[in-house]
Design a protein around this motif. Structure first.
Motif, PDB file in Angstrom:
ATOM      1  N   UNK A 123      32.251  59.931  29.487  1.00  0.00           N
ATOM      2  CA  UNK A 123      33.430  59.298  28.911  1.00  0.00           C
ATOM      3  C   UNK A 123      33.174  57.796  28.848  1.00  0.00           C
ATOM      4  N   UNK A 124      33.293  57.170  27.657  1.00  0.00           N
ATOM      5  CA  UNK A 124      32.968  55.740  27.541  1.00  0.00           C
ATOM      6  C   UNK A 124      33.662  54.866  28.575  1.00  0.00           C
ATOM      7  N   UNK A 125      34.912  55.153  28.853  1.00  0.00           N
ATOM      8  CA  UNK A 125      35.651  54.335  29.805  1.00  0.00           C
ATOM      9  C   UNK A 125      35.196  54.509  31.240  1.00  0.00           C
ATOM     10  N   UNK A 126      34.352  55.534  31.492  1.00  0.00           N
ATOM     11  CA  UNK A 126      33.881  55.781  32.855  1.00  0.00           C
ATOM     12  C   UNK A 126      32.365  55.659  32.949  1.00  0.00           C
ATOM     13  N   UNK A 127      31.771  55.003  31.954  1.00  0.00           N
ATOM     14  CA  UNK A 127      30.317  54.872  31.953  1.00  0.00           C
ATOM     15  C   UNK A 127      29.831  54.034  33.134  1.00  0.00           C
ATOM     16  N   UNK A 128      30.656  53.105  33.595  1.00  0.00           N
ATOM     17  CA  UNK A 128      30.262  52.269  34.723  1.00  0.00           C
ATOM     18  C   UNK A 128      31.052  52.683  35.963  1.00  0.00           C
ATOM     19  N   UNK A 129      30.505  53.652  36.688  1.00  0.00           N
ATOM     20  CA  UNK A 129      31.128  54.112  37.930  1.00  0.00           C
ATOM     21  C   UNK A 129      30.230  53.807  39.122  1.00  0.00           C
ATOM     22  N   UNK A 130      29.273  52.905  38.911  1.00  0.00           N
ATOM     23  CA  UNK A 130      28.253  52.700  39.936  1.00  0.00           C
ATOM     24  C   UNK A 130      28.835  52.181  41.245  1.00  0.00           C
ATOM     25  N   UNK A 131      29.835  51.309  41.169  1.00  0.00           N
ATOM     26  CA  UNK A 131      30.410  50.784  42.413  1.00  0.00           C
ATOM     27  C   UNK A 131      31.025  51.910  43.240  1.00  0.00           C
ATOM     28  N   UNK A 132      31.765  52.799  42.586  1.00  0.00           N
ATOM     29  CA  UNK A 132      32.390  53.914  43.301  1.00  0.00           C
ATOM     30  C   UNK A 132      31.364  54.882  43.857  1.00  0.00           C
ATOM     31  N   UNK A 133      30.303  55.126  43.102  1.00  0.00           N
ATOM     32  CA  UNK A 133      29.265  56.035  43.585  1.00  0.00           C
ATOM     33  C   UNK A 133      28.472  55.399  44.718  1.00  0.00           C
ATOM     34  N   UNK A 134      28.270  54.098  44.638  1.00  0.00           N
ATOM     35  CA  UNK A 134      27.604  53.408  45.743  1.00  0.00           C
ATOM     36  C   UNK A 134      28.424  53.528  47.026  1.00  0.00           C
ATOM     37  N   UNK A 135      29.754  53.365  46.914  1.00  0.00           N
ATOM     38  CA  UNK A 135      30.611  53.522  48.092  1.00  0.00           C
ATOM     39  C   UNK A 135      30.513  54.938  48.653  1.00  0.00           C
ATOM     40  N   UNK A 136      30.405  55.924  47.747  1.00  0.00           N
ATOM     41  CA  UNK A 136      30.321  57.317  48.189  1.00  0.00           C
ATOM     42  C   UNK A 136      29.089  57.560  49.037  1.00  0.00           C
TER      43      UNK A 136
END
Length: 307
Positions: A123-136
């Motif tokens: 989803x274009x609006x969720x292409x940058x989820x790296x911060x959340x995945x890094x926290x995970x």
């Protein structure tokens, strides 16, 4: 298997085969879904003149959807009614475009229409989820965790993955290539021979889903050129889905570690795989991993140790 349907006009219950009941339910869901999506799209949103007058039907009319999608009005009416008609992916995509469906809604439309859905897209609006995945993966400490793209390129890893699995910047940063070519990981993996077959079979399954993808071909060329063992296993043509893998590791500071790796996917980022390692109830693994991540364990890791 049969399903008891509501009483008919005589007051007697009807017994309906389960498959027929499922089809009937799906047709009802398809009708309600398309009607609700039509109601969300105004003529102005679809590029049609508003007309200025009050419309009986909120959103687009069936005829307008048909015209904009390039299909017959009767055909679209039959689709919305859940009739048993031939439906192509191209036409479903046209309807999805007119109704402004999201990727999840588009795949839902395919399922309701009885057609295999396309692969999920980012989803274009969720292409940058790296911060959340890094926290995970950082929250998964002191246990190893890393994230891969479809080609097994390592996107990020936590400190435990570095301390335990030997992940570091001076490798190829591709988990498949490093599995076969990194001497540090090879020296620590007591279960390497057993797991190698699984790793190759899982990568072949991923390649088979996207046979024309040049990214997979590039990884295959690299690992094939570097590892005769990979070439031999690849020639066996085994296929296996992603799942859980038992790993036995011999760490130079704490000895035997027994973990179970689990591959997980995030629907909003179908291009990424999260690999979490969980300690098993063997060899006091959990306590050893906690010590390795402690200040004392990190100081010990600073000094060169064979392996």
């Amino acid at each position: 298997m049969v399903v008891v349907a509501p009483p008919d006009t005589t007051g007697e219950e009807r017994r309906v085969p389960a498959a027929e009941a499922t089809r009937s339910h799906r047709r009802d869901e398809l009708r309600e879904f398309l009607m609700s999506r039509r109601a969300r799209v105004s003529p102005e949103d679809a590029g049609l003149p508003g007309g200025g007058g009050r419309r009986r039907t909120p959103g687009l009319r069936r005829e307008e959807v048909a015209v904009l999608a390039g299909v017959g009005a009767s055909w679209y009416q039959w689709l919305e009614q859940g009739r048993d008609i031939s439906v192509s992916p191209q036409v479903l995509d046209a309807v999805a475009r007119v109704l402004r469906l999201s990727d999840a809604e588009r795949r839902h439309l395919y399922l309701l229409a009885g057609t295999n859905p396309p692969a999920p897209q980012v989803v274009p609006g969720r292409a940058d989820m790296c911060d959340g995945l890094r926290r995970l993966i950082d929250t998964w400490m002191p246990y190893p965790a890393h994230i891969m793209d479809p080609y097994y390129n390592c996107v990020m890893y936590n400190d435990a993955a570095s301390l335990v699995l030997g992940m570091r910047p001076d490798t190829t940063q591709n988990c498949l290539v490093d599995f076969f070519t990194d001497p540090l990981y090879r020296s620590r993996s007591n279960s390497w021979e057993r797991n190698a077959r699984t790793v190759v079979a899982q990568f072949r399954a991923a390649c088979a889903a996207r046979p024309d993808d040049e990214g997979f071909q590039a990884v295959l060329a690299e690992v094939s050129a570097s590892s005769p063992e990979f070439r031999a296993l690849w020639a066996e043509r085994d296929i296996e889905d992603q799942g859980q893998v038992r790993k036995e590791l011999g760490h130079p500071l704490v000895g035997l570690l027994v973990v179970e790796s689990t591959v997980m996917k995030v629907p909003a980022r179908p291009d990424l795989m999260i690999v979490l390692h969980t300690p098993l109830d063997e060899a006091n693994t959990a306590a050893k991993l906690e010590w390795l991540a402690s200040p004392e364990g990190r100081r010990g890791a600073m000094y060169p140790v064979a392996g």
